[in-house]
Each structure stands twice: as structure tokens, then as C-alpha cells.
Motif scaffolding. Structure first.
Motif, short mmCIF file in Angstrom:
data_model
loop_
_atom_site.label_atom_id
_atom_site.label_comp_id
_atom_site.label_asym_id
_atom_site.label_seq_id
_atom_site.Cartn_x
_atom_site.Cartn_y
_atom_site.Cartn_z
N VAL A 42 0.87 -1.18 0.00
CA VAL A 42 0.00 0.00 0.00
C VAL A 42 0.90 1.22 0.00
CG1 VAL A 42 -1.77 1.30 1.23
CG2 VAL A 42 -1.84 -1.20 1.24
N SER A 43 0.74 2.07 -1.01
CA SER A 43 1.65 3.21 -1.16
C SER A 43 0.91 4.50 -1.46
CB SER A 43 2.66 2.94 -2.29
OG SER A 43 3.53 4.05 -2.47
N ASP A 44 1.37 5.57 -0.85
CA ASP A 44 0.99 6.92 -1.24
C ASP A 44 1.57 7.18 -2.64
OD1 ASP A 44 0.21 9.72 -0.95
OD2 ASP A 44 2.34 10.11 -0.59
N PHE A 45 1.12 8.26 -3.28
CA PHE A 45 1.64 8.57 -4.62
C PHE A 45 2.57 9.78 -4.63
CE2 PHE A 45 1.43 10.82 -8.69
CZ PHE A 45 1.92 9.83 -9.52
N ASP A 46 2.01 10.97 -4.39
CA ASP A 46 2.81 12.19 -4.48
C ASP A 46 3.97 12.16 -3.50
OD1 ASP A 46 1.49 13.76 -6.49
OD2 ASP A 46 -0.17 14.05 -5.09
N ARG A 47 5.19 12.31 -4.03
CA ARG A 47 6.42 12.35 -3.25
C ARG A 47 6.68 11.05 -2.49
NH1 ARG A 47 4.29 17.75 -2.63
NH2 ARG A 47 5.44 19.09 -4.06
N THR A 48 6.04 9.97 -2.95
CA THR A 48 6.35 8.64 -2.45
C THR A 48 6.70 7.75 -3.62
OG1 THR A 48 4.90 8.85 -0.52
CG2 THR A 48 5.47 6.62 -1.21
N ILE A 49 5.80 7.64 -4.58
CA ILE A 49 6.13 6.98 -5.84
C ILE A 49 6.89 7.96 -6.74
CG2 ILE A 49 5.16 5.96 -7.95
CD1 ILE A 49 2.99 4.73 -6.23
N THR A 50 6.50 9.23 -6.65
CA THR A 50 7.28 10.26 -7.35
C THR A 50 8.34 10.81 -6.39
OG1 THR A 50 5.73 12.01 -6.69
CG2 THR A 50 5.37 10.94 -8.83
N LYS A 51 9.36 11.42 -6.93
CA LYS A 51 10.43 12.00 -6.11
C LYS A 51 9.91 13.21 -5.34
CE LYS A 51 14.28 10.62 -9.11
NZ LYS A 51 15.40 11.08 -9.95
N GLN A 52 10.53 13.47 -4.20
CA GLN A 52 10.19 14.66 -3.43
C GLN A 52 10.80 15.91 -4.06
OE1 GLN A 52 11.73 12.46 -0.11
NE2 GLN A 52 9.92 12.91 1.12
N HIS A 53 11.96 15.73 -4.65
CA HIS A 53 12.61 16.88 -5.28
C HIS A 53 13.63 16.37 -6.30
CE1 HIS A 53 16.75 16.80 -3.51
NE2 HIS A 53 16.14 15.98 -2.67
N GLU A 54 14.06 17.29 -7.16
CA GLU A 54 15.12 17.01 -8.12
C GLU A 54 16.15 18.12 -7.97
OE1 GLU A 54 16.26 14.15 -10.61
OE2 GLU A 54 14.12 14.44 -10.92
N ASN A 55 17.29 17.79 -7.38
CA ASN A 55 18.34 18.78 -7.13
C ASN A 55 17.83 19.98 -6.35
OD1 ASN A 55 20.25 17.24 -8.62
ND2 ASN A 55 19.45 18.10 -10.52
#
Length: 297
Positions: A42-55
Motif C-alpha cells: 500500500v503506497s501513497d503517490f505524491d512524493r512517495t512513488i514520485t520523487k520529493q525533489h530534483e536537485n
């Protein structure tokens, strides 16, 4: 009992924090004993499956991507920005309890739903904007999801974001596979293509455990799967599997990036494993590989 933490290697990295390593090791051993057939994710999506930041540049949330659609009005954009400016600091405030935050999150999502009513943003337009924004899945997400699909491990993506954007990004990333189910805030259109709000009860960051998982297709898939890996970046995400009453073993993995020093104590109290500014799926995949490899031995 095996020392899975040492055997895995990645769990000893300096980006990994655990309040109770012995307890985590016990959980990992129970996941391995249960094997693939007893596992779900069971996973969240925003900033869990996607990155929290890029550089250092934060990634757009699914609602922020929705706001980039050309058919969105200036009034909607201004309202969305105003709401985020007011409520996001509350969401990540480590000095507030979850109970104190809940009414604020309810108001944020309620006002967001009101703001989208009357917009005519098509699924085609959403798809085009998702391609333009190019949201980055965490490094290794495709490999992890492919492996989970190969072993028929069900994945629930439980998102408080915009479900139409979430589903589109998963499809474009090649990870919306047959074993993946999405529960989120999907847009409700009338016959002329005008948005009327959301289809079902609003899901915000702190009520995912209240959502009727038992009434979803996913619940029927996992009745015999008593072990779960839960992944999220918000404290509320840790309770996403609470609506399932057949669980024996729960491993909670939290991704932390904002206000790390202040937030770490509460994250360690809430998650079994906390990953500090880790923009990959290396640790979840290593844990899954441990379960899979032991199953194959």
C-alpha cells in the motif's frame, strides 16, 4: 532469526533511520516467513512513488500538475496557490498533532473541490500536461513495480491527490500494471465534460485510514494477504492499511525530506524505517527481493 538488516546492506546506509532496529528485523523476518503469496503493498503517490525533489527543486504534486492545464482559469490558479500557501505549512508542521491538523486538511480539500467545479479540463488535456511536466518516478520504481507484477503482488496506490493525474502518470511511466489499483480523488464530469467535483468522499492526507477500503476492489484481492509494506511521505500515510482487518505483519516505510531535523522524531515514532532525502526505491526493492529470494530458496 536472521539479521536481515545486515544481510540487506542497504538498510545500513546513512540515509536510513530506525528507532528500534531489533523490532524492524523481526518484522522483516515475518515478511520473509510469510512469503510472496502473503504480501501486499500500500503506497501513497505524491512524493512517495514520485520523487520529493530534483536537485532541491520540489516536484509538482498531482493537483499542481492539474493546475497547469491550459483550460484552468486564472481564478482557479490563484485560489489553488492561496490554499497551498495557507495549508501546506500546517500539513508539514512538526509542532502540531495530527488531530489538530485534520480540520485544516478537511477545509483545504473541501475548498479545492469547490475551486475545480465548473472547469472543463478533459482527460486528453490532463495527459498532455502530464507529459509536459514530466514528473519523475523515484529511481528504481519501474523495476520494483515490474517485479511486484511478475509475482502478482497487489499494489494499492492510495492517494489524496487528483486521481486522474495519478492514473495518467502511472500509465505514462509504464507502472499502471494489472496488479495496481488506485484509490484517489477522481474527477466527476457531467455529460458536457464540465467538472462537478470529485466522484466519492474526499480523501485528504490524514483520512486515508477512514476511507472504506473494504468497499474497494483491492480489498477483495488481499483478503488472504496478511503481510503489507506501507510507504508514504506524510505521517498520516502510516495508517493507510488500518482499514484492513486481516493483517498480521505491517512494515511502515516513511520518506522524509521537508524540515528533517524537526520532523525526524515524530517520523521515527510513526514509521518503522525512515529514509532521509532518499529519492529512490532501493530500500523497498531490497526488502522485496529478500522476501522473493527466500521464497525461491
Amino acid at each position: 532469526m536472521k539479521n536481515i538488516i545486515q544481510d540487506t546492506g542497504l538498510l545500513t546506509k546513512n540515509t536510513v533511520r530506525m528507532k528500534n532496529p531489533n523490532h524492524v528485523n523481526e518484522i522483516l523476518n515475518n515478511l520473509i516467513i510469510g512469503g510472496i503469496q502473503r504480501l501486499q503493498v500500500v503506497s501513497d503517490f505524491d512524493r512517495t512513488i514520485t520523487k520529493q525533489h530534483e536537485n532541491g527543486i520540489p516536484h509538482l504534486s498531482s493537483f499542481a500538475i492539474f493546475g497547469r492545464c491550459p483550460s484552468g482559469t486564472e481564478q482557479f490558479l490563484a485560489t489553488a496557490q492561496e490554499l497551498r500557501k495557507k495549508y501546506y505549512p500546517i500539513e508539514i508542521d512538526p509542532t502540531m498533532s495530527l488531530e489538530e491538523k485534520i480540520p485544516h486538511m478537511e477545509m483545504w480539500w473541501k475548498k479545492s473541490e469547490e475551486a475545480i467545479k465548473g472547469l472543463s479540463i478533459s482527460s486528453k488535456e490532463i495527459g498532455e500536461v502530464c507529459l509536459q511536466c514530466k514528473p519523475s518516478l523515484r529511481d528504481g520504481t519501474k523495476e520494483l513495480f515490474d517485479d511486484l507484477a511478475m509475482e502478482n503482488v497487489p499494489i494499492l496506490v492510495f492517494s489524496a491527490g487528483c486521481g486522474d493525474v495519478v492514473a495518467t502518470i502511472l500509465q505514462q511511466g509504464g507502472v499502471y500494471l494489472p496488479n495496481v489499483k488506485v484509490v484517489s480523488n477522481f474527477l466527476n464530469y457531467d455529460s458536457s465534460g464540465v467538472i462537478q467535483g470529485f466522484k466519492d468522499k474526499i480523501i485528504h492526507v490524514l483520512n486515508k485510514n477512514e476511507y472504506a477500503i473494504k468497499n474497494t476492489e483491492f480489498y477483495n484481492l488481499v483478503q488472504d494477504r496478511e503481510n503489507v509494506i506501507v510507504m508514504g511521505d506524510s505521517l498520516g500515510d502510516a495508517e493507510m492499511a488500518k482499514g484492513m482487518d486481516n493483517l498480521k505483519t505491517v512494515l511502515k516505510i516513511g520518506f522524509l525530506y521537508d524540515r528533517i531535523e524537526e520532523s525526524l522524531p515524530s517520523y521515527l515514532d510513526t514509521f518503522d524505517i525512515v529514509l532521509i532525502d532518499d529519492q529512490t526505491m532501493e530500500v523497498p526493492k531490497a526488502i522485496f527481493d529478500s522476501v522473493k529470494n527466500s521464497h525461491c530458496e
